[in-house]
Structure formats: structure tokens, C-alpha cells
Design an enzyme around this catalytic site. Structure first.
Site, mmCIF file in Angstrom:
data_model
loop_
_atom_site.group_PDB
_atom_site.id
_atom_site.type_symbol
_atom_site.label_atom_id
_atom_site.label_comp_id
_atom_site.label_asym_id
_atom_site.label_seq_id
_atom_site.Cartn_x
_atom_site.Cartn_y
_atom_site.Cartn_z
ATOM 1 N N GLY A 286 39.530 42.017 43.139
ATOM 2 C CA GLY A 286 39.253 41.471 41.826
ATOM 3 C C GLY A 286 39.079 39.964 41.870
ATOM 4 N N ILE A 287 38.860 39.389 40.711
ATOM 5 C CA ILE A 287 38.693 37.941 40.594
ATOM 6 C C ILE A 287 40.053 37.268 40.723
ATOM 7 C CG2 ILE A 287 37.966 36.083 39.042
ATOM 8 C CD1 ILE A 287 36.064 38.088 37.748
ATOM 9 N N GLY A 288 40.102 36.150 41.445
ATOM 10 C CA GLY A 288 41.349 35.392 41.494
ATOM 11 C C GLY A 288 41.742 34.985 42.896
ATOM 12 N N GLU B 124 32.885 45.307 42.180
ATOM 13 C CA GLU B 124 32.004 44.720 41.162
ATOM 14 C C GLU B 124 31.589 43.302 41.518
ATOM 15 O OE1 GLU B 124 35.184 43.010 37.925
ATOM 16 O OE2 GLU B 124 35.036 45.157 38.248
ATOM 17 N N GLY C 165 36.676 45.064 35.451
ATOM 18 C CA GLY C 165 36.641 46.321 36.192
ATOM 19 C C GLY C 165 37.989 46.789 36.679
ATOM 20 N N LYS D 156 53.616 24.404 30.896
ATOM 21 C CA LYS D 156 53.272 22.978 30.865
ATOM 22 C C LYS D 156 54.494 22.085 30.692
ATOM 23 C CE LYS D 156 48.616 23.711 29.010
ATOM 24 N NZ LYS D 156 47.706 23.468 27.860
#
Length: 439
Positions: A213-215, A238, A336, A363
Site C-alpha cells: 500500500g501507500i506509505g 494498485e 484498495g 503537535k
């Protein structure tokens, strides 16, 4: 035909009317010149609604209209830039899972004007859709008017189908100079990232097919797999990212054991560093296809030893996974992840891993546990009924078939030690705690 359809960006965007739905496709398909030209028409237009996703910005139609009187931007899956737009009230999210994106357009949605960046036309009249191939063709097929923006910097990708649009299906063509493609750097892995990766690598066999996946964490795992003793790995994903480039350079990515297109890596999108763009350019070993096929659980499930690796933001003690929001703040999208979690669970020898560090620091410098008793408005990406392997730097657990009290015990066992006693008390209040996990 090319000369007849050629327009300047300013001329082409004259087809957009107030109230229209305009589509910008995804990632490298973002039509930069057309967006700039449309922004210049701000005072002539009202209520022009724009869809896109994973666009790295800047989007001029958004930036020029902070009151959103003229242009209303909406994203299917937020990039870091789109997330910041959302924080400013300038981007709305559209829930989806990627395999259903184009079918949504076909069945339910209106596209008055579809715009997309493409490679220069070849001698056969085809414009390659490059890194946007997973969704762009299907979206353009539903549009009343199709405008393509020729971007000489885009990599030309190979594919099974859906990676190109013919000039006969295009209404207008625009040309112009473009800046270099956006580069998404690979972050340096932390010690926690490496520990998570080590837990997962133990369960990956030779010949496995991988989805990252993304990341940062999936990329870290890909880099570590490139240094491992594993061999004959495959790609079905994907997103083609730097992790696969590293595997290919190390000789690990052969795709020999895949049942779906053996010998060929399969993807629908691509972005990352310059190495990714060079790698996918005219590479016959990488096939781009529509995501409704790439992300189909039925197809994923037919691939033996399918390994899905994704990030999440938090998980609650019931096993619900949030990978897209912090409270009501949209961070990314379902994308996805659920497609591959479902498909990998159907695969013979398949495994679906959802990863996270055990804590994060806000933060103000306050440390929080990513394992929580319950969610407080967070969006559930993966339901508890489909929870599979959950991984932190403190271990790996498999929640399949486990009772609510077993899940609570297992998840608390991989929480940061500083939060375990507090989570046990929370589990007791929820009626989930059967015994202390202290030995």
C-alpha cells in the site's frame, strides 16, 4: 484529425459551463495546463464541481477560489496536498473502494468534461494514459467531452488493456511545456518500521506475490525484502512504487510463480521517485490495467500466496481498523486496502497484514497509543469481521476467528508497554477482559 482537434488550453476549457462536473483523473494524469486555464475563467463560472484523487498539487482552480463560489474540488483518495486542502475547507472527500471507482461512474455519476494528461500520440493514433491507467480510461468513457493534455515528460506504460485512448475518442487536444513530474521521496525507515518489517518477513514464502500500500512502512518492507534471501517474488498491486524497483534491481521480482499473468507484474497506477518513472517506462515486465480488475478480490484470491501489506492509523480493541481518518479529519482514503485484505484472505496461502507503529506523537509532543479502546468518530476502513494480521514493533497477531476477549488480549499484547495497563482497564469496562495479560 490531430490538427483539427488541437486547441490552446484557454480555447479547450471554453466547453466548461457553470454547474458542470469536471474530472481530473489521478496522480500523473492531473492536467496542469487545463487546470490553470480553467482557473483563469473563475469570474465567468459558478458551481463547477471537480473530482480527482491522489493529486500532488497545486490545483489552481482550488487555490484561486478560497470561498468556493466558482470551483468545488472533491477527492476520492487524499494525497498529502489534498489532505491540507481538506484542513482548509477546500476539499471534500468521496468514499469509495478502488475496484468500484469506475463502475460508480458508469452507473451513477455525471462527467460533463473529462480532462487528463497523456503521453504524445503514437503513429497509430493512441495516447498512453501513463500512471493514471487504472481509472482514467473508464472515467473518460463516461464523459460528454474529452480533453487530453499532452505531457512530454510522462512515462509510456505497457498494459493488458485500458492504458491508452484513441484520438477518435478525443474531442480536444492541448499541448504545452511541463515541469518535471512530482517526486514522492522514500522516507528513511525508523527502528519501529524495521521491527514491523522483521515480523512480517518471517511469514512470507518464496514465490509470494506482493501488494504494498501507500506509505513509508510498506516501502521499508520492500527495501528489506530486497536484502532478504527470498526469491521469485511477484507483483500484483494498485500502485507501482519504489519498493518494487528495489526488488527488481535485487533480482527478487521475477513474477514466475504467479497464476495471473505469470512473468509480468500487474498494477494500475505509478508514482514515487524518478526511478519509478524510469522503471515503468516502456517496461514489458509491468502491465497496467483498470483497477476494477487489478483490485478484484476474485482475481486476487486466485493468486497463491498473495501477501497484502498496508498501513493503518489506529485499531480499536474490537479489531476495527481505521486507515483513513483521525477522528473526523480525513487523512487519505479506503483506496484498495479493503480490496486486498479481502482478496488475500481468499488466496491459498495468502495473508493480509495491516501495520502501524504502536504510538504517535501529536503537535504538542503528547504520545498516544494507536491501539484504542473504541473509536471516537474515526472512520472504519476495515470492519472487525475482516480483521486479519495486525502488526506493531511489539509483535504480530492474527485476529481471524478470535472472540472479542481474545482480540482485546492479543491487541493489548502488541500495544506499547506504557499503555497496556490503561488498555486493560478500558477492556474491563467494555466487558472484553477475561484475564490479566501479566505473567
Amino acid at each position: 484529425m490531430y490538427r483539427e482537434k488541437l486547441r490552446t488550453p484557454d480555447q479547450a476549457v471554453q466547453v466548461v459551463k457553470s454547474g458542470d462536473w469536471v474530472d481530473y483523473s489521478t496522480n500523473m494524469g492531473f492536467p496542469v495546463l487545463l487546470d490553470q486555464a480553467l482557473a483563469k475563467r473563475k469570474e465567468e463560472l459558478t458551481d463547477v464541481k471537480i473530482r480527482g484523487n491522489l493529486i500532488f498539487g497545486p490545483i489552481q482552480t482550488v487555490e484561486c477560489d478560497p470561498e468556493r463560489e466558482h470551483f468545488i474540488y472533491n477527492s476520492w483518495h487524499c494525497s498529502a496536498y489534498e489532505r491540507k486542502l481538506g484542513d482548509r475547507g477546500l476539499c471534500n472527500f468521496i468514499p469509495m473502494i478502488f475496484r468500484n471507482l469506475v463502475p460508480y461512474y458508469r452507473a451513477f455519476l455525471t462527467v460533463n468534461v473529462g480532462m487528463v494528461s497523456v503521453c504524445p500520440m503514437d503513429e497509430h493514433g493512441w495516447f498512453n494514459l501513463s500512471g493514471a491507467s487504472g481509472v482514467a480510461k473508464g472515467i473518460l468513457e463516461t464523459a460528454d467531452v474529452v480533453i487530453v493534455e499532452v505531457n512530454e515528460r510522462l512515462p509510456k506504460v505497457c498494459g493488458g488493456y485500458g492504458q491508452a485512448i484513441h484520438i477518435s475518442d478525443v474531442d480536444y487536444i492541448v499541448e504545452g511545456d511541463h515541469d518535471p513530474l512530482p517526486v514522492i521521496p522514500v522516507s528513511e525507515p525508523t527502528d519501529a518500521d524495521r521491527k514491523v518489517a522483521e515480523e512480517i518477513i518471517k511469514l512470507i514464502p518464496d514465490g509470494a506475490t506482493l501488494q504494498f500500500g501507500i506509505g513509508g512502512m510498506p516501502n521499508t518492507l520492500g527495501m528489506m525484502l530486497a536484502e532478504s534471501d527470498l526469491k521469485d517474488l511477484g507483483m500484483h498491486t494498485e500502485l507501482a512504487s519504489d519498493a518494487y524497483v528495489a526488488l527488481d534491481e535485487a533480482g527478487k521480482l521475477t513474477n514466475k510463480k504467479k497464476r495471473f499473468l505469470p512473468g509480468t507484474g500487474v498494477t494500475g497506477m505509478a508514482f514515487g521517485t524518478e526511478k519509478v518513472y524510469q522503471w515503468v517506462n516502456e517496461n514489458p515486465g509491468v502491465a497496467f490495467m483498470p483497477l476494477e480488475r487489478v483490485n478484484s478480490p476474485e482475481i486476487i484470491g486466485e493468486i497463491d500466496n498473495m501477501i497484502s501489506i498496508n498501513n493503518c492509523i489506529a485499531v480499536d480493541l474490537y479489531g476495527q481498523v481505521s486507515a483513513e481518518s483521525v477522528g473526523a479529519r480525513q487523512i487519505s482514503g479506503t483506496g484498495g486496502q479493503l480490496d486486498y485484505l479481502t482478496g488475500a484472505a481468499m488466496s491459498r496461502g495468502g495473508k493480509a497484514f495491516v501495520c502501524m507503529t504502536s504510538t504517535f506523537t501529536d503537535k504538542e509532543g503528547v504520545v498516544h497509543s494507536r491501539i484504542r479502546p473504541t473509536f471516537q468518530g474515526d472512520i472504519v476502513t476495515d470492519p472487525r469481521s475482516q480483521a486479519y494480521y495486525l502488526v506493531t514493533e511489539y509483535g504480530l497477531v492474527n485476529l481471524v476467528g478470535k472472540t472479542t476477549w481474545e482480540r482485546a488480549e492479543m491487541l493489548i499484547s502488541i500495544a506499547h508497554p506504557d499503555f497496556r495497563d490503561r488498555l486493560i482497564k478500558d477492556a474491563e469496562k467494555l466487558g472484553l477482559w477475561r484475564r490479566s495479560n501479566k505473567r
